[in-house]
Enzyme design. Sequence first.
Site, PDB file in Angstrom:
ATOM      1  N   GLU A  88       3.368  -0.368   4.736  1.00  0.00           N
ATOM      2  CA  GLU A  88       3.241  -1.298   5.857  1.00  0.00           C
ATOM      3  C   GLU A  88       2.468  -2.560   5.519  1.00  0.00           C
ATOM      4  O   GLU A  88       2.467  -3.514   6.300  1.00  0.00           O
ATOM      5  CB  GLU A  88       2.605  -0.615   7.075  1.00  0.00           C
ATOM      6  CG  GLU A  88       1.119  -0.287   6.968  1.00  0.00           C
ATOM      7  CD  GLU A  88       0.849   1.033   6.271  1.00  0.00           C
ATOM      8  OE1 GLU A  88       1.750   1.533   5.573  1.00  0.00           O
ATOM      9  OE2 GLU A  88      -0.266   1.556   6.410  1.00  0.00           O
TER      10      GLU A  88
ATOM     11  N   CYS B 242       1.946   3.586   2.050  1.00  0.00           N
ATOM     12  CA  CYS B 242       2.985   3.905   3.058  1.00  0.00           C
ATOM     13  C   CYS B 242       3.857   2.710   3.387  1.00  0.00           C
ATOM     14  O   CYS B 242       4.737   2.791   4.251  1.00  0.00           O
ATOM     15  CB  CYS B 242       2.316   4.477   4.298  1.00  0.00           C
ATOM     16  SG  CYS B 242       1.361   5.938   3.901  1.00  0.00           S
TER      17      CYS B 242
ATOM     18  N   ASN C 249       0.856  -1.192   0.000  1.00  0.00           N
ATOM     19  CA  ASN C 249       0.000   0.000   0.000  1.00  0.00           C
ATOM     20  C   ASN C 249       0.901   1.254   0.000  1.00  0.00           C
ATOM     21  O   ASN C 249       2.125   1.127   0.092  1.00  0.00           O
ATOM     22  CB  ASN C 249      -0.931  -0.060   1.226  1.00  0.00           C
ATOM     23  CG  ASN C 249      -0.167   0.117   2.516  1.00  0.00           C
ATOM     24  OD1 ASN C 249       1.014  -0.226   2.595  1.00  0.00           O
ATOM     25  ND2 ASN C 249      -0.818   0.640   3.522  1.00  0.00           N
TER      26      ASN C 249
HETATM   27  P1  ADP Z   1      -4.858   7.361   9.062  1.00  0.00           P
HETATM   28  O1  ADP Z   1      -4.123   7.876  10.248  1.00  0.00           O
HETATM   29  O2  ADP Z   1      -5.531   8.466   8.300  1.00  0.00           O
HETATM   30  O3  ADP Z   1      -5.848   6.272   9.367  1.00  0.00           O
HETATM   31  P2  ADP Z   1      -2.303   6.339   8.060  1.00  0.00           P
HETATM   32  O4  ADP Z   1      -1.484   7.584   8.060  1.00  0.00           O
HETATM   33  O5  ADP Z   1      -2.065   5.351   9.150  1.00  0.00           O
HETATM   34  O6  ADP Z   1      -3.844   6.735   8.014  1.00  0.00           O
HETATM   35  O7  ADP Z   1      -2.114   5.593   6.699  1.00  0.00           O
HETATM   36  C1  ADP Z   1      -2.503   4.243   6.587  1.00  0.00           C
HETATM   37  C2  ADP Z   1      -2.737   3.898   5.162  1.00  0.00           C
HETATM   38  O8  ADP Z   1      -3.869   4.610   4.688  1.00  0.00           O
HETATM   39  C3  ADP Z   1      -1.630   4.260   4.207  1.00  0.00           C
HETATM   40  O9  ADP Z   1      -0.595   3.351   4.155  1.00  0.00           O
HETATM   41  C4  ADP Z   1      -2.400   4.294   2.919  1.00  0.00           C
HETATM   42  O10 ADP Z   1      -2.625   2.991   2.434  1.00  0.00           O
HETATM   43  C5  ADP Z   1      -3.693   4.922   3.325  1.00  0.00           C
HETATM   44  N1  ADP Z   1      -3.676   6.378   3.188  1.00  0.00           N
HETATM   45  C6  ADP Z   1      -3.097   7.291   3.980  1.00  0.00           C
HETATM   46  N2  ADP Z   1      -3.290   8.540   3.532  1.00  0.00           N
HETATM   47  C7  ADP Z   1      -4.022   8.415   2.420  1.00  0.00           C
HETATM   48  C8  ADP Z   1      -4.567   9.323   1.465  1.00  0.00           C
HETATM   49  N3  ADP Z   1      -4.386  10.624   1.580  1.00  0.00           N
HETATM   50  N4  ADP Z   1      -5.243   8.813   0.438  1.00  0.00           N
HETATM   51  C9  ADP Z   1      -5.434   7.500   0.317  1.00  0.00           C
HETATM   52  N5  ADP Z   1      -4.964   6.598   1.173  1.00  0.00           N
HETATM   53  C10 ADP Z   1      -4.274   7.029   2.198  1.00  0.00           C
END
Ligand code: ADP
Length: 570
Positions: free
Chosen positions: A277, A275, A273
């Site tokens: 992980e 980021c 995905n």
């Molecule tokens: P959150 O804190 O908003 O739940 P995270 O920062 O933990 O999200 O990111 C987790 C995952 O969510 C990322 O690895 C990615 O797959 C997805 N993600 C994060 N930001 C975005 C975004 N702006 N658009 C689409 N997917 C995102």
Amino acid sequence: MTVETRKVSLTETAETVLQRRYYLKDAQGHPVENWEKLCRRVANAVALPDRELDDYEEVRDHFFSLIYSLDFLPNSPCLMNAGTGIGQLSACFVLPVEDSMEGIFTAVKNGALVHKTGGGTGYSFSRLRPRNATVSSTQGVASGPLSFAAVFDVATETIKQGGKRRGANMGVMRVDHPDIMDFICAKEDQTRFNNFNFSVAITDEFMQALYDEREYALVDPVTKEIVSSLNARTVFDKIVDLAWHNGEPGVLFIDAANRANPTPQLGEFEATNPCGEQWLLPYESCNLGSINLGNFVEGGRVDYDRLARTTRLATRFLDNVIDCNVFPIPEIKEMTMKTRKIGLGIMGMHDMLIQMGLSYASNEGRKLCAEVMKYIRTISEETSIELAKVKGPFPAFDPAINTYTPRRNAALTSIQPTGTVSMIADCASGCEPYFSIVMVKHVMDGDKLLMVNKHFEEIARAEGFYSTELMARVADSGTVVGHEEIPVKWQEIFCTAQDITPSDHIQMQGILQQSGVDSSISKTINMPNTATKEDVRLAYLMGYEMGCKGLTVYRDGSRDGQVLNTKSAS
Ligand code: ADP
């Protein structure tokens, strides 16, 4: 049975974030929810798959207090969409990009449908024929993976995810693809591919060639012919050069990931995905959630009993999300239902360390984090095995191939960035150390506000070394280290991402990966601006040797318009 709910108070920042992006709004754009209502909406929706079970009402109330107390938060799409008309609750998707016009533009379309609902997508461009390869139907030449990646980038730019999230993509290319040098250099120009993180999928064979100081083969993915070769050191140095320059490309250790593939019978991992992980098979999706470890220290000890209860509930919660999810396309639904992967992670790990009086960069600190992660993994797996007894194992489970005990979910743990949810929970993100202890926030009319870390403020006041003047100096220098008034013990415990060495960052990532993470870890290996290319090279080698499944380095100040800054935030 009544379920006890821990009292919670949200910070002003959390309220602002929730009002802007999470609370449901009326036609005029005014929020019609508060934190309690949001938590009820999410808990009600996610408990629904259990409505026929005896413990349904109890589970629903437990889900509510789990989230409401900020002990656990699911990923943003779940908080935003559960119990609404959208109903797409996952953050991660990997979509295949086949080597045909039809295949490429199907992926563009599917990616758009995922982004529309707040999900992020990973793509591997490794299957596409290289630039200048022949195209038999038109007698022309192929324009190559990068020219197509540009189409994905523009499509993402155009869909702003309902104004809540800018789209996010991971673009992956295998190190043995003939266009690899173009891919490595693609983001050198910082105006391009801004909706992508790019990562090179590094193979063990490449690493061996690097250690042996020899060439390795580049293979046409369509014809499978070796088309040329490159010196492994030249390629590695280029990756290092550019990562030093502006943090991209990252590296993914694809063979390490595939060795841990829980369902090899269904295919190989090609991408993660956005980021990094979560490794997923083509068309798989995964929903994530994180336990806030900062909430589990009582009287200088980790409350393992409460952590176990939370882990059990969080595992059941994330498993239920799969069943109430509205998937964007049938292929994703089919694949996700086969493996039922979840990504249970952590946040507030640094808050836990601080409350335990341990430095992020110490052996004791690492040992504790590894122990906690392993504990979460064990309890989560036990829960998944129990769930399998009641609800059945994940359908692709094959006892002839899968040697583990039948469980409900093919993968359980991963550590996410928790970029937004950690702001709601008011804790350090994921497994990262705090980025700063005192920040200056610029408010209206040029006024400045000092934002002091909650733990640091409490200790500084209790021990009598708090003063506005000292806090301003800490903000100005960007570190607690070197200020006489601050006892040395606290200088060590309040070390930030910039104070500790790259090796400290990697050791933490490595030990967490080994101890209790099925999928992978999103982590930044922060380096000072003065770090050399050799530092970056050694970091990548160390990460590989420690069994990390990917690595992202970032040298302070190396990217235009850097978002995080130790000294100021607006
Ligand atoms: P959150 O804190 O908003 O739940 P995270 O920062 O933990 O999200 O990111 C987790 C995952 O969510 C990322 O690895 C990615 O797959 C997805 N993600 C994060 N930001 C975005 C975004 N702006 N658009 C689409 N997917 C995102």
